[in-house]
Design an enzyme around this catalytic site. Structure first.
Site, PDB file in Angstrom:
ATOM      1  N   SER A 255       0.840  -1.192   0.000  1.00 27.05           N
ATOM      2  CA  SER A 255       0.000   0.000   0.000  1.00 27.05           C
ATOM      3  C   SER A 255       0.870   1.235   0.000  1.00 27.05           C
ATOM      4  O   SER A 255       2.070   1.182   0.260  1.00 27.05           O
ATOM      5  CB  SER A 255      -0.871   0.008   1.245  1.00 27.05           C
ATOM      6  N   LYS A 256       0.197   2.347  -0.271  1.00 30.30           N
ATOM      7  CA  LYS A 256       0.922   3.614  -0.291  1.00 30.30           C
ATOM      8  C   LYS A 256       1.531   3.902   1.069  1.00 30.30           C
ATOM      9  O   LYS A 256       2.519   4.598   1.168  1.00 30.30           O
ATOM     10  CB  LYS A 256      -0.061   4.733  -0.622  1.00 30.30           C
ATOM     11  N   ARG A 257       0.887   3.395   2.095  1.00 30.66           N
ATOM     12  CA  ARG A 257       1.348   3.761   3.422  1.00 30.66           C
ATOM     13  C   ARG A 257       2.708   3.167   3.765  1.00 30.66           C
ATOM     14  O   ARG A 257       3.534   3.835   4.358  1.00 30.66           O
ATOM     15  CB  ARG A 257       0.312   3.370   4.468  1.00 30.66           C
ATOM     16  N   GLY A 259       5.012   0.489   1.712  1.00 30.42           N
ATOM     17  CA  GLY A 259       5.830   0.515   0.501  1.00 30.42           C
ATOM     18  C   GLY A 259       5.257   1.652  -0.300  1.00 30.42           C
ATOM     19  O   GLY A 259       4.353   2.343   0.140  1.00 30.42           O
TER      20      GLY A 259
END
Ligand code: GLU
Ligand code: ZN
Length: 504
Positions: A255-257, A259
């Site tokens: 996820s963007k959060r 990785g």
């Protein structure tokens, strides 16, 4: 069965900023096509009108070109199988959908949105998966005709056969079986006349003579629908490969959060495309000689779809940083600089303002200052800049804190300067250095000579080697961490060093 000409494809939906998965899949598609003298096709799947934006489409082209895995055929390149944008192929889909209706493999559905909502709510209440209840599947021809004349909105659904097993063959995972009762009577033509992904993907892969379909694991559940559609049309199936699910280090979905997923993020951080390719190549695949660092050309020679694994690889950002550092060091100085300047330009550009999830990376004045500084350097100094920085950074972004003193005035931190020695003895030492520097002809040779004189002085005055250099470094670089000191002074030039050290 004669083996087909290799034609691979990537079919992204431009509904957001170019995703790393687009590069990941294109890497394999492009490599496989190159290895087999085939073609790699980029098709734009923009059947979701609400979420599609042209600028997202352009971002895909740019991201793919940056990575160096450009397609042979695409909406902007053209090619013999176009149009390559699904919104321009509506007639084709319609024709094929009607063919399925004709054959009894698909049917009109006139259910209203309210009815469908009600039905879903009922199913949810019962804890059942929300699937269409096949209400319209049994309408008679007369009822269908009547509805077509009176109901303005309808969709067309594919018929999923009852009580059968649908066997799907994935090159990596082998046979995957689905019970037909778990597969929904999928809408294939929407009320706006647009096809859904499932219909369009099958029609296009067939008409574009795609031989190998590589795509994300999220499509495995749709696989039986596609296999049925190929069967309904009587078409030969391409080879299917579903890539593994890439996870964060803790095993959660990437996820963007944790990785990072947008290509823009990797670019702004200053990762080299060749390192990104090298890194993602090893997500779900390994080099036959266990090599970690290799070029795209080397990858093409050894890659085969069948060697991908289904096991979820972990996205290790630290490993990417290490790899990027290796690739940076392998670059000749002039290439390093060329890429660096391009990177600085990209970071400073306003192009994706608002598009990047990482606003803080957007348009920092330092990027522009560093670019101007580098472009103003003589060739030899520019090469030296690359040489001394290459071994010290993992990605271009790391250059900025290390080289700030080249581009801005930084207040001298007295405490830092006096970390080891202070007062008269420090002044005496610095005056001695200034004396040497003021006499210097500022050739690199001469400065290197001064450097060894400074080093020799340590034992003479009973200081440690670090202690004789430290205050000079602080005076010049204003930072205990910097590229090699005397080379940096050479690049700065005598006048700038004179100002920093305040000597005649
Ligand atoms: N348009 C689909 C996506 O964005 C393509 C899936 C496929 O490759 O079949 O993921
Ligand atoms: Zn219906």
């Amino acid at each position: 069965m004669p083996s087909r000409v290799v034609r691979t494809r990537n079919a992204p939906s431009p509904t957001g900023y170019a995703h790393l998965a687009t590069i990941y899949q294109s890497l394999f598609d492009k490599a496989y096509a190159l290895k087999h003298n085939g073609k790699f096709v980029l098709r734009v799947e923009n059947t979701d009108k609400k979420r599609y934006k042209r600028e997202w489409e352009d971002a895909i082209y740019e991201a793919i070109d940056w990575a160096g895995v450009s397609p042979d055929e695409s909406p902007i390149k053209g090619g013999p199988y176009g149009p390559y944008r699904q919104s321009e192929r509506l007639d084709l889909y319609k024709k094929h959908v009607l063919e399925l209706v004709e054959k009894g493999c698909a049917y009109y559905c006139f259910c209203s949105a309210e009815r469908l909502e009600e039905m879903r709510a009922q199913m949810q209440k019962k804890g059942l998966p929300t699937m269409y209840d096949k209400h319209c599947r049994s309408l008679s021809n007369e009822e269908v005709q009547k509805n077509l004349n009176s109901v303005s909105k309808y969709v067309i659904r594919m018929k999923i056969p009852e009580n059968t097993k649908i066997v799907c063959e994935d090159l990596v995972r082998g046979k995957i079986e689905f019970d037909s009762s778990t597969v929904d009577d999928q809408v294939i033509l929407k009320s706006d006349g647009f096809p859904t992904y499932h219909l369009a993907v099958v029609v296009d892969d067939h008409l574009m003579e795609i031989s190998h379909v590589l795509r994300g694991p999220e499509w495995i559940t749709s696989f039986p629908k596609h296999v049925l559609l190929y069967g309904y049309f009587g078409w030969e199936m391409p080879v299917f490969v579903h890539t593994p699910l890439i996870t964060n280090m803790d095993g959660s979905k990437l996820s963007k959060r944790h990785g990072h997923t947008s290509v823009d993020w990797f670019r702004r951080k200053g990762f080299l495309p060749e390192a990104v390719l090298n890194f993602i190549a090893l997500l779900g695949w390994s080099h036959p000689e266990e090599r970690e660092i290799f070029s795209f050309a080397e990858f093409v020679k050894v890659f085969d779809f069948k060697d991908l694994t289904a096991v979820s690889p972990k996205f290790d950002l630290q490993k990417l940083e290490w790899m990027n550092g290796e690739h940076l060091r392998n670059l000749p100085e002039d290439e390093f600089n060329e890429k660096l300047i391009k990177w600085l330009e990209y970071c400073f550009s306003t192009k994706y303002k608002g598009a990047s999830e990482y606003e803080s990376y957007w348009k920092k004045p330092d990027y522009d200052d560093l670019r101007k500084f580098l472009e103003g350097l003589e060739k030899e100094k520019l090469m030296k800049f690359a040489e001394i920085n290459k071994p010290r950074i993992k990605k271009f972004e790391d250059l900025l804190p290390l080289n700030e003193f080249f581009i801005k005035e930084i207040t001298l931190d007295k405490n830092m300067l006096e970390k080891f020695k202070k007062g008269e003895e420090l002044k005496k030492h610095l005056d001695w250095v200034k004396g040497l520097l003021s006499e210097s002809d500022w050739s690199l040779d001469d400065l290197k000579k001064i450097e060894s004189q400074v080093k020799d002085r340590a034992s003479k005055i009973g200081w440690k080697v670090n202690e004789v250099f430290y205050p000079i470094r602080i005076a010049i670089c204003r930072n205990p961490v910097s590229p090699p000191l005397f080379e940096s002074m050479w690049i700065l030039g005598k006048d700038a060093v004179r100002l920093l050290m305040d000597f005649e």
